[in-house]
Design a protein around this motif. Structure first.
Motif, PDB file in Angstrom:
ATOM      1  N   ARG A  82      18.338   3.913  -6.419  1.00  0.00           N
ATOM      2  CA  ARG A  82      17.531   2.696  -6.472  1.00  0.00           C
ATOM      3  C   ARG A  82      17.282   2.288  -7.922  1.00  0.00           C
ATOM      4  O   ARG A  82      17.096   3.138  -8.780  1.00  0.00           O
ATOM      5  CB  ARG A  82      16.195   2.920  -5.770  1.00  0.00           C
ATOM      6  CG  ARG A  82      16.321   3.281  -4.298  1.00  0.00           C
ATOM      7  CD  ARG A  82      14.964   3.677  -3.738  1.00  0.00           C
ATOM      8  NE  ARG A  82      15.089   4.168  -2.364  1.00  0.00           N
ATOM      9  CZ  ARG A  82      14.091   4.697  -1.681  1.00  0.00           C
ATOM     10  NH1 ARG A  82      12.891   4.815  -2.238  1.00  0.00           N
ATOM     11  NH2 ARG A  82      14.280   5.122  -0.444  1.00  0.00           N
ATOM     12  N   GLN A  83      17.280   0.993  -8.158  1.00  0.00           N
ATOM     13  CA  GLN A  83      17.047   0.462  -9.494  1.00  0.00           C
ATOM     14  C   GLN A  83      15.782  -0.388  -9.518  1.00  0.00           C
ATOM     15  O   GLN A  83      15.441  -1.038  -8.524  1.00  0.00           O
ATOM     16  CB  GLN A  83      18.231  -0.397  -9.937  1.00  0.00           C
ATOM     17  CG  GLN A  83      19.524   0.360 -10.119  1.00  0.00           C
ATOM     18  CD  GLN A  83      20.564  -0.508 -10.779  1.00  0.00           C
ATOM     19  OE1 GLN A  83      20.436  -0.907 -11.933  1.00  0.00           O
ATOM     20  NE2 GLN A  83      21.625  -0.816 -10.055  1.00  0.00           N
ATOM     21  N   LYS A  84      15.112  -0.363 -10.641  1.00  0.00           N
ATOM     22  CA  LYS A  84      13.953  -1.224 -10.840  1.00  0.00           C
ATOM     23  C   LYS A  84      14.406  -2.420 -11.673  1.00  0.00           C
ATOM     24  O   LYS A  84      14.844  -2.274 -12.808  1.00  0.00           O
ATOM     25  CB  LYS A  84      12.829  -0.478 -11.552  1.00  0.00           C
ATOM     26  CG  LYS A  84      11.559  -1.308 -11.725  1.00  0.00           C
ATOM     27  CD  LYS A  84      10.509  -0.542 -12.519  1.00  0.00           C
ATOM     28  CE  LYS A  84      10.011   0.675 -11.752  1.00  0.00           C
ATOM     29  NZ  LYS A  84       8.897   1.343 -12.462  1.00  0.00           N
ATOM     30  N   PRO A 113       8.593  -6.891 -11.016  1.00  0.00           N
ATOM     31  CA  PRO A 113       9.502  -5.745 -10.871  1.00  0.00           C
ATOM     32  C   PRO A 113       9.666  -5.346  -9.412  1.00  0.00           C
ATOM     33  O   PRO A 113       8.688  -5.173  -8.689  1.00  0.00           O
ATOM     34  CB  PRO A 113       8.806  -4.637 -11.681  1.00  0.00           C
ATOM     35  CG  PRO A 113       7.366  -5.011 -11.677  1.00  0.00           C
ATOM     36  CD  PRO A 113       7.300  -6.515 -11.625  1.00  0.00           C
ATOM     37  N   GLU A 163      12.119  -2.769  -6.655  1.00  0.00           N
ATOM     38  CA  GLU A 163      13.056  -1.661  -6.513  1.00  0.00           C
ATOM     39  C   GLU A 163      14.043  -2.014  -5.416  1.00  0.00           C
ATOM     40  O   GLU A 163      13.649  -2.426  -4.319  1.00  0.00           O
ATOM     41  CB  GLU A 163      12.319  -0.365  -6.171  1.00  0.00           C
ATOM     42  CG  GLU A 163      11.515   0.195  -7.327  1.00  0.00           C
ATOM     43  CD  GLU A 163      10.927   1.554  -7.006  1.00  0.00           C
ATOM     44  OE1 GLU A 163      10.936   1.936  -5.814  1.00  0.00           O
ATOM     45  OE2 GLU A 163      10.466   2.232  -7.938  1.00  0.00           O
ATOM     46  N   TYR A 182       8.584  -3.974  -3.647  1.00  0.00           N
ATOM     47  CA  TYR A 182       7.979  -4.169  -4.957  1.00  0.00           C
ATOM     48  C   TYR A 182       7.843  -2.819  -5.654  1.00  0.00           C
ATOM     49  O   TYR A 182       7.689  -1.781  -5.008  1.00  0.00           O
ATOM     50  CB  TYR A 182       6.604  -4.817  -4.831  1.00  0.00           C
ATOM     51  CG  TYR A 182       6.628  -6.315  -4.611  1.00  0.00           C
ATOM     52  CD1 TYR A 182       7.074  -7.173  -5.607  1.00  0.00           C
ATOM     53  CD2 TYR A 182       6.190  -6.869  -3.411  1.00  0.00           C
ATOM     54  CE1 TYR A 182       7.102  -8.550  -5.414  1.00  0.00           C
ATOM     55  CE2 TYR A 182       6.204  -8.246  -3.209  1.00  0.00           C
ATOM     56  CZ  TYR A 182       6.666  -9.073  -4.216  1.00  0.00           C
ATOM     57  OH  TYR A 182       6.692 -10.426  -4.025  1.00  0.00           O
ATOM     58  N   ALA A 183       7.883  -2.838  -6.977  1.00  0.00           N
ATOM     59  CA  ALA A 183       7.670  -1.617  -7.746  1.00  0.00           C
ATOM     60  C   ALA A 183       6.256  -1.097  -7.498  1.00  0.00           C
ATOM     61  O   ALA A 183       5.335  -1.881  -7.216  1.00  0.00           O
ATOM     62  CB  ALA A 183       7.896  -1.887  -9.234  1.00  0.00           C
TER      63      ALA A 183
END
Length: 332
Positions: free
Chosen positions: A143-145, A153, A155, A253-254
């Motif tokens: 997973r990337q932010k 931000p 994910e 969401y982050a």
């Protein structure tokens, strides 16, 4: 680099049986030569010939290659690419040919690469690792932010279904086609996610045509996934890789803003619900006044109408059940 498909005959079994027969003849020749020497006859030539055959006969064995369905073998001879074997079978090729697969020991989060193996399986896999799999595989990157187009931000994670279509490009055009694909997936994901908001937002153009639209990561997941697939495909064409499909596997969401965004969504839902309740209550009040007027049930002046409207709106829009109060007197 153009792929060349070798049409080599599948004569591996013939060469294997022939080499075994030669070894048997060499052993028989050494035995016969030894018998001749014991009987005073010259048998040294047979012994020497048998030893030479036993010493160098194994040189044929490195040329034996076995391919299963959906496997390929890229062969080079003294550094020159001579072709690719793609059809399943038992082959014999030039023993001095070397198989090339720079991504042989690269393990990514993909099908066939994540299962833990014991040492015996690992050794066997490394021995066969020069083969290139032509099967459809799945790459599941971490997973990337990423910041969406509004700066929030989020994910996100994707799964990419891919396969090797051109073995020569995969081996010679890039250093490691598995790592190359993984990096291009990360880059393409960032480029596309930055064009979309998490939820539908006003005055946001996600298509690039200059007009605001309702595209979003959460509501347009199919469109986003298709754009990610196309972006990855453009980047990996030179590596001989075909991207079959891309799917979003995780979206949120982050953590640092998740609670705030949840409150925002809850507030928006409450406002929408209240608006619907008020619209319905006003309509019901209007209908009640019209019915009373049509049927002439009770003559109402403006003051009584205002009191009735107030009471009905309180009852219809309140969060709790109304507590009735019996009025036995008059309003005046």
């Amino acid at each position: 680099m153009e792929e060349k498909i070798l049409s080599t005959k599948k004569n591996g079994m013939t060469v294997l049986l022939l080499s075994v027969a030669i070894y048997i003849l060499a052993v028989v020749g050494i035995i016969v030569g030894a018998v001749f020497e014991e009987n005073g006859r010259s048998g040294m030539a047979l012994i020497v010939a048998g030893i030479v055959v036993l010493s160098f006969g194994w040189l044929l064995w490195p040329g034996l290659k076995v391919l299963k369905p959906q496997e390929a073998l890229v062969l080079t001879l003294f550094g020159k690419y001579i072709g690719t074997l793609r059809e399943p079978g038992f082959y014999f090729v030039n023993p001095f040919c070397a198989a090339v697969n720079p991504a042989a020991k690269t393990h990514l989060n993909q099908s066939g690469d994540v299962r833990e193996k014991n040492p015996a399986e690992t050794a066997a896999a490394e021995a066969l690792s020069k083969k290139i799999s032509l099967k459809i595989m799945t790459l599941n990157n971490c997973r990337q932010k990423i910041n969406d187009c509004l700066g929030n931000p989020v994910e996100i994670g994707i799964a990419v279904i891919w396969r090797v279509t051109d073995t020569a490009k995969a081996v010679f055009n890039v250093d490691n086609y598995k790592e190359f694909l993984s990096l291009q997936c990360d880059s393409a994901l960032r480029n596309i996610v930055r064009l979309y908001p998490y939820d539908v937002a006003p005055n946001v153009d996600t298509t690039g045509d200059g007009n605001a639209d309702e595209g979003s990561l959460r509501g347009s997941s199919e469109t986003v996934a298709a754009r990610i697939k196309d972006e990855i495909q453009q980047r990996v064409d030179e590596a001989g890789i075909q991207v079959v499909e891309a799917r979003i596997t995780y979206l949120a969401y982050a953590p640092e803003i998740a609670s705030v965004m949840l409150q925002r969504q809850q507030a928006s839902a409450v406002i929408d619900a209240r608006k619907m309740i008020v619209d319905g209550a006003v309509g019901m009040v209007e209908m009640a006044l019209e019915r009373l007027k049509e049927n002439q049930v009770v003559p109402l002046d403006d003051e009584r109408k205002a009191a009735m409207v107030s009471n009905l709106l309180v009852v219809l829009c309140g969060n709790r059940d109304a507590q009735p109060i019996v009025n036995s007197g008059s309003l005046y």
